[in-house]
Design a protein around this motif. Sequence first.
Motif: not given
Length: 653
Positions: A215, A232, A236
């Motif tokens: 990722h 990231l 999420s």
Amino acid sequence: MKELRADIERAGLDTLAGTKAPRARVLLIAGKPGSGRSALAGELVAEIADRYPDGVLRTRLTEPDGTPVPVARAARDLLTALALPTPPGAAEDDLTADLREALTGRRAVLLLDDAADAEQVDALLPDTPECLVVAVARGPLTGIADVRPCTLGGLDTKSAVELLSRHTGSVRITVDPQAAEALVEACQAQPAALTLAGGWLAARPKAAVADLGKHLHAEGDEGGALARVLRLVHASLPAQAARMLRLLSLAPAGLADPHTASALAGCSVGGARQTLDDFVAYGLLHRAPGTLPQYEVPGCLHPLLVALTETHDKPAELQLARARMLERTVRLLQSCRAITETDNPEAREKLQGMPRALRFPTPRAAAEWLGGRRPALLASARLAVADGELDTLARRLMSQLVRAMVAHVGTHAAAADLYGVHRLVLDVAERRRLPRERAAALLNLGDLDARTGRTADALVRYRAALDAGREANDPYATGRAMESVGGAHLELGDYERAADWFGRALAERLARGERADVARLYGRIATAHTYAGRYGEAQRGWRAALAGYRRLDDVGAYARALSELARVQEYAGRPEESLRTCQEAVEWARRADDTRLQAALHLRLADTLQHLGDTTAAGLHRGAAERMLGEDTPGEERAERAERAEVLGEVAG
């Protein structure tokens, strides 16, 4: 840690040269934000705190947005932490001198976090080698002698993997050590990036370390390792939580509580607190010390969160979030003040009409909230004024902040903070061309200047307030400013001007029929004449004041005015008249049930009788004064209390 502890013990250049170190030793922890520099400093201070019995003093020298904190504010915060008074409006040099004097003879640690430059640190250095300064900065502090920086970069691979395993557990690291090392490399071994990566993995027990690496690789290289991991983590999160995280960049002083987060994101207070706790688990926030549920936005994340808001949120949405946050703060301050007004039915009714989440259960709980949120509340006022587009909310916020501080802390104890708030009010009033509010702010600032001995500065402010009051056609401000100008001249010893300005204020009060103020101003004019040695005019002034107090049926004020008239008669060389007036004043003070004034008057009677040669009667009056001030008090304390009562009598007059 070993290097830093050894640096404390090593001989400095002064010692090697055979001279005593004139200032505190400075330990410098240098590194980029996210390198763990503040965490290392905190750990070091915790380990060595027992060697410094006078405690640890902490302050941050850079705002979350990167603006250097004024040295005067930092010095004031450190003096407050030492429970020492800080004169309102004092200059930077005076505050730093007070700080150095306060630290003389103490063994304390100063933790100066996120110093912007050497000048900030140098201004706060104690002039005693018994203290230790731990400074955190990006780079070297050039200009401060004998400082060796402990420079932090990334962690070594083993330590970085161990930091990851604290969040993920050892199993996922053990089954794929190469993926763990690759993740460390992707995070550039930065503690902050590794902490966020560990939090992401901890929230996903079934995810492999290699998955996170993929990722991060997909995020690209833009902005560095910490920015990639934050993007990231942000992506999420659920949409509501992600929005709250971004908007925490608006939290004043980088301090958020459930109410702040709730107002910013437009959700319930309970839901906001749960989300904030989740952010702590992710490593996105730190819990602030203290009993309040309060959270700190790490300094290394603040600019990255600002960048995320610029990408995902429209300027109008951010302004609306700021407005909601300020409105919530205003309502909390209203509730904080209202809980103290237990005798006011209207205040109780208004308090009961507020939502339960905004109400404080007790005055003590409200005071604890006000004290714990003080840095954030003051920062809210500064940010609201700096914004320039929310001046109406800013004015309401500052008004309620002043009232809450006065209700819980008191005008004298909160004077330093109030001075800063009044200056902000003045900024808004000048920007918006509001002469009435400008006059009020100038009067308040002038009063604080006068109280701390800056009478010449106070006089300038009072004259400006007079001009603003006339511009606003505000009779109260105009009359108040005239009287204050007179008071400043009186303090400066210009009794002619003082009497003249008191006379101008008297004419204003007479025109409006304000009888209580008229009587008081006659007394102030008489005081100015007394200081100038014009005792005949002084007596006429006090008799005019007496006539006013008699019409008002103000027994206490009438007794104090008689007391002052007796003093003037004594100065004028008429002891018999002074004796009769003083005896009359004792009777009126008895009717007013003013024990301290009675004691002061008995002492004055004793002095007058002593002057007239009646030592027996003088002794009787001194005995009466002592009994009023407390028979069971030691002799020295009785004398002190009697002297205080005399001073109180002068002030009351």
